[in-house]
Enzyme design. Structure first.
Site, PDB file in Angstrom:
ATOM      1  N   CYS A 176       0.813  -1.217   0.000  1.00  0.00           N
ATOM      2  CA  CYS A 176       0.000   0.000   0.000  1.00  0.00           C
ATOM      3  C   CYS A 176       0.851   1.273   0.000  1.00  0.00           C
ATOM      4  O   CYS A 176       2.010   1.269   0.424  1.00  0.00           O
ATOM      5  CB  CYS A 176      -0.921  -0.007   1.223  1.00  0.00           C
ATOM      6  SG  CYS A 176      -2.322   1.127   1.065  1.00  0.00           S
ATOM      7  N   ASP A 231      -5.762  -3.163  11.750  1.00  0.00           N
ATOM      8  CA  ASP A 231      -4.547  -2.367  11.845  1.00  0.00           C
ATOM      9  C   ASP A 231      -4.140  -2.220  13.305  1.00  0.00           C
ATOM     10  O   ASP A 231      -4.923  -2.476  14.221  1.00  0.00           O
ATOM     11  CB  ASP A 231      -4.782  -0.988  11.218  1.00  0.00           C
ATOM     12  CG  ASP A 231      -3.517  -0.374  10.647  1.00  0.00           C
ATOM     13  OD1 ASP A 231      -2.415  -0.779  11.071  1.00  0.00           O
ATOM     14  OD2 ASP A 231      -3.633   0.507   9.785  1.00  0.00           O
TER      15      ASP A 231
END
Length: 212
Positions: free
Chosen positions: A9, A131
């Site tokens: 990412c 996360d």
């Protein structure tokens, strides 16, 4: 067992997109949320998306942005998938599905732990990204912080992953896949092609456990 799904990412250059694709990434992420050193424009992303093979997901990452704006930017960029990384609702996810996008919904581990059983059931059909407590800070995910295991369906582990720690965390938590951004950077916001290759290799080549 199928191969671990790997998402790289926060890419911004043709070189690093190519490195991720050639190393076998399943998904390439582009950040459109404001305030990140990795944020790029939808127009720039559209140029990068064109070099990604159709069998690799292209993901636009947004955070607490108007859903109509999200859809417009995602269409301009040409991404196949939208990742929402804020306080977005199931209705927002359904709007994205209706617009023809695949989705990912990110939660910090604390936010996910705070969901009750009914709320988790409501999100069960969605692909989830878990996360660390401080998303984007590069702080390693604490395996002991995930109460009652991970989501039952497709879920990605993120948060401070890097080539040195990804194998042990995958072994400890058994996610469907992993997501990395800062862990493959030579300095903040600058991706390193060799670190991308190292990360994908480490994620997919789990060490064998000793017998007995």
């Amino acid at each position: 067992m199928s191969a671990l799904y790997v998402k790289i990412c926060g890419l911004q250059t043709a070189e690093t997109v190519d490195a991720a694709v050639q190393a076998g990434a399943d998904a390439i992420g582009f950040i459109f949320a404001p305030g990140s050193p990795r944020t790029i424009s939808a127009e720039t992303a559209s140029e990068l998306v064109r070099q990604v093979p159709q069998d690799v997901e292209t993901v636009g990452v947004f955070r607490n942005q108007d859903i109509d704006e999200v859809i417009d930017m995602a269409r301009t960029a040409g991404v196949t998938t939208v990742q929402l990384h804020g306080d977005e609702s199931l209705a927002d996810m359904q709007a994205l599905h209706g617009a023809g996008f695949r989705t990912l919904r990110a939660f910090s581990v604390d936010a996910y732990n705070a969901l009750d059983d009914g709320q988790r059931l409501s999100w069960a059909a969605e692909r989830i990204l878990l996360d660390a407590v401080e998303p984007g800070a590069g702080i390693a995910f604490d395996a002991s912080s995930l109460e009652n295991g991970g989501p039952q369906g497709f879920w990605l582990l993120a948060g401070g992953l890097n080539p040195a720690n990804v194998a042990s965390l995958v072994h400890a938590l058994s996610p469907t896949g992993v997501d990395v951004s800062s862990g493959v950077e030579s300095r903040r916001g600058v991706k390193d092609s060799q670190l991308i290759r190292d990360f994908i290799h480490a994620a997919r080549h789990q060490p064998s456990l000793p017998a007995g």
